[in-house]
Write an enzyme that holds these catalytic residues in place. Structure first.
Site, PDB file in Angstrom:
ATOM      1  CB  THR A   1      29.457  23.668  41.555  1.00 16.97           C
ATOM      2  OG1 THR A   1      30.540  24.025  42.431  1.00 16.97           O
ATOM      3  CG2 THR A   1      29.618  22.231  41.102  1.00 16.97           C
ATOM      4  N   GLY A   2      30.091  26.975  40.697  1.00 16.99           N
ATOM      5  CA  GLY A   2      29.856  28.354  41.148  1.00 16.99           C
ATOM      6  C   GLY A   2      29.092  29.175  40.120  1.00 16.99           C
TER       7      GLY A   2
ATOM      8  CB  SER B   1      31.307  20.176  44.185  1.00 13.52           C
ATOM      9  OG  SER B   1      31.023  21.241  45.059  1.00 13.52           O
TER      10      SER B   1
ATOM     11  CB  CYS C   1      33.072  41.801  37.577  1.00 15.41           C
ATOM     12  SG  CYS C   1      32.967  42.101  39.347  1.00 15.41           S
TER      13      CYS C   1
ATOM     14  CD  GLN D   1      31.765  46.703  42.600  1.00 10.49           C
ATOM     15  OE1 GLN D   1      32.575  47.625  42.724  1.00 10.49           O
ATOM     16  NE2 GLN D   1      32.097  45.453  42.885  1.00 10.49           N
TER      17      GLN D   1
ATOM     18  CB  SER E   1      25.677  37.953  41.374  1.00  8.65           C
ATOM     19  OG  SER E   1      25.834  39.069  40.510  1.00  8.65           O
ATOM     20  N   GLY E   2      28.395  39.528  42.583  1.00  8.86           N
ATOM     21  CA  GLY E   2      29.830  39.696  42.506  1.00  8.86           C
ATOM     22  C   GLY E   2      30.552  39.149  43.721  1.00  8.86           C
TER      23      GLY E   2
ATOM     24  CE  LYS F   1      40.606  42.262  44.067  1.00 11.52           C
ATOM     25  NZ  LYS F   1      39.461  41.332  44.230  1.00 11.52           N
TER      26      LYS F   1
ATOM     27  CG  HIS G   1      29.037  44.784  38.921  1.00  7.60           C
ATOM     28  ND1 HIS G   1      28.154  44.219  39.805  1.00  7.60           N
ATOM     29  CD2 HIS G   1      30.253  44.204  39.173  1.00  7.60           C
ATOM     30  CE1 HIS G   1      28.804  43.339  40.568  1.00  7.60           C
ATOM     31  NE2 HIS G   1      30.066  43.316  40.198  1.00  7.60           N
TER      32      HIS G   1
ATOM     33  CG  ASN H   1      27.906  40.947  38.177  1.00  8.29           C
ATOM     34  OD1 ASN H   1      26.736  41.293  37.961  1.00  8.29           O
ATOM     35  ND2 ASN H   1      28.205  40.064  39.113  1.00  8.29           N
TER      36      ASN H   1
END
Length: 347
Positions: free
Chosen positions: A11-12, A40, A129, A156, A159-160, A213, A241, A314
């Site tokens: 659902t994401g 969910s 991403c 960025q 939505s990230g 990262k 991005h 992304n």
């Protein structure tokens, strides 16, 4: 050969993209299971021209699937990915939980496809991403002239961070036009009409987790010898991005040669005209599979230097698309079977 597939976190934002891309790329799915948290359960998500009801992750029997795509956050992945792999499925995880595990390959298929045979734990990690976009552009140039140092600044999209951050940008923008204040929740300061030089929590050295990262993952996938420094910035863009990349090479590589290298590189689209608008912006990459490269130019301040602009969706190449491409690679290499995962000798 077709596969029984489950998507965890269906659902994401990324989970929905995974479902869309499985259909777009016509990945051979015989059964599709959409999984999410208990709250969910019963929600419907789209898969091609039909809808699928979400099932409760905690009650699902993973021995009935061959492949699991996960995008439900690090905590969920740390708890469930080993259990799923033990049940016989191949897990492709979009979180940061296993990226630096030496027994878990971190893969971008255009960059290090050989690593598909190294999944000792039956888990394969999807990179951050922004890292995904960087390494797709970086690897062919590194192969051509060996990158010794890279300075990267990212721009960025919200939505990230997830749906709550996307909603926050939308609501703050509307609120400001209506002269109503909308207090920040997803971010420490207002994101609408602003830029935030912080992505992720701060570390003791002053860099953020997101910045760390990027260099850790680039070192794992491309070359640990690259000296890489990163500044990650959140900008008021919904999807897409962007990265400003400055590179120093061991051998000479001028801008024209770099364009030729990148034009031939898998997954790269060069859009680089020296005219107004002759470059790619984030809004133009939305829904696209490619990593776009523009503004390729010599850096006269250092020997063997180049600067370039990199943009990608992304939610696609930075997450869902790369995960499905890993699944395709596993299928092509015989690592994924209709009964799950089998280990091949590394050679």
């Amino acid at each position: 050969m077709s596969y029984r597939v489950a998507v965890v976190g269906a659902t994401g934002n990324v989970g929905r993209e995974m479902l869309a891309i499985l259909d777009e790329l016509q990945f051979p799915v015989s059964e599709l299971h959409a999984l999410a948290s208990r709250k969910s359960q019963g929600l419907e998500v789209a898969f091609g021209d039909r809808t699928v009801k979400c099932q409760n992750l905690e009650r699902f029997e993973f021995s009935q699937v061959d492949l699991v795509l996960m995008s439900a956050g690090g905590d969920v992945s740390r708890e469930w990915a080993p259990k799923i792999a033990a049940a016989g499925a191949l897990v492709i995880d979009n979180s940061s939980a296993f990226r630096m595990d030496p027994d878990v390959p971190l893969i971008v298929p255009e960059v290090n496809p050989h690593a598909i045979h190294e999944a000792k734990k039956r888990i394969i990690a999807n990179p951050n991403c922004t890292t995904a976009a960087l390494v797709v552009a970086l690897k062919p140039l590194h192969d051509a002239a060996r990158v010794t140092r890279a300075v990267v600044s990212t721009y960025q999209s919200v939505s990230g961070t997830g749906k709550a951050a996307t909603d926050e940008l939308w609501n703050q923008t509307k609120g400001l036009y209506g002269l109503n204040e909308v207090a920040p929740k997803a971010y420490p300061k207002q994101i609408a009409f602003n830029v935030l030089p912080q992505c992720g929590d701060f570390r003791d050295d002053g860099y953020t987790v997101e910045e760390a990262k990027m260099w850790d993952e680039t070192h794992k996938m491309v070359d640990p010898g690259i000296r890489l420094t990163v500044t990650c910035v959140r900008v008021p863009v919904f999807v897409g991005h962007s990265l400003s990349v400055n590179l120093e090479f061991e051998s000479p590589l001028d801008a024209e040669d770099a364009r030729d290298v990148l034009r031939e590189a898998p997954g790269v689209m060069v859009v680089d005209k020296h005219e107004d608008g002759g470059w790619i912006s984030p809004i133009e990459c939305v829904g696209e599979f490619a990593t776009f490269v523009s503004r390729i130019r010599n850096d006269p301040t250092i020997e063997n230097g180049l600067s370039l602009w990199v943009v990608s969706d992304n939610l696609r190449k930075g997450a869902a698309l790369n995960a499905v491409q890993i699944a395709q690679l596993a299928h092509e290499e015989g690592v994924l079977t209709s009964r799950g995962y089998r280990t091949l000798a590394v050679g």
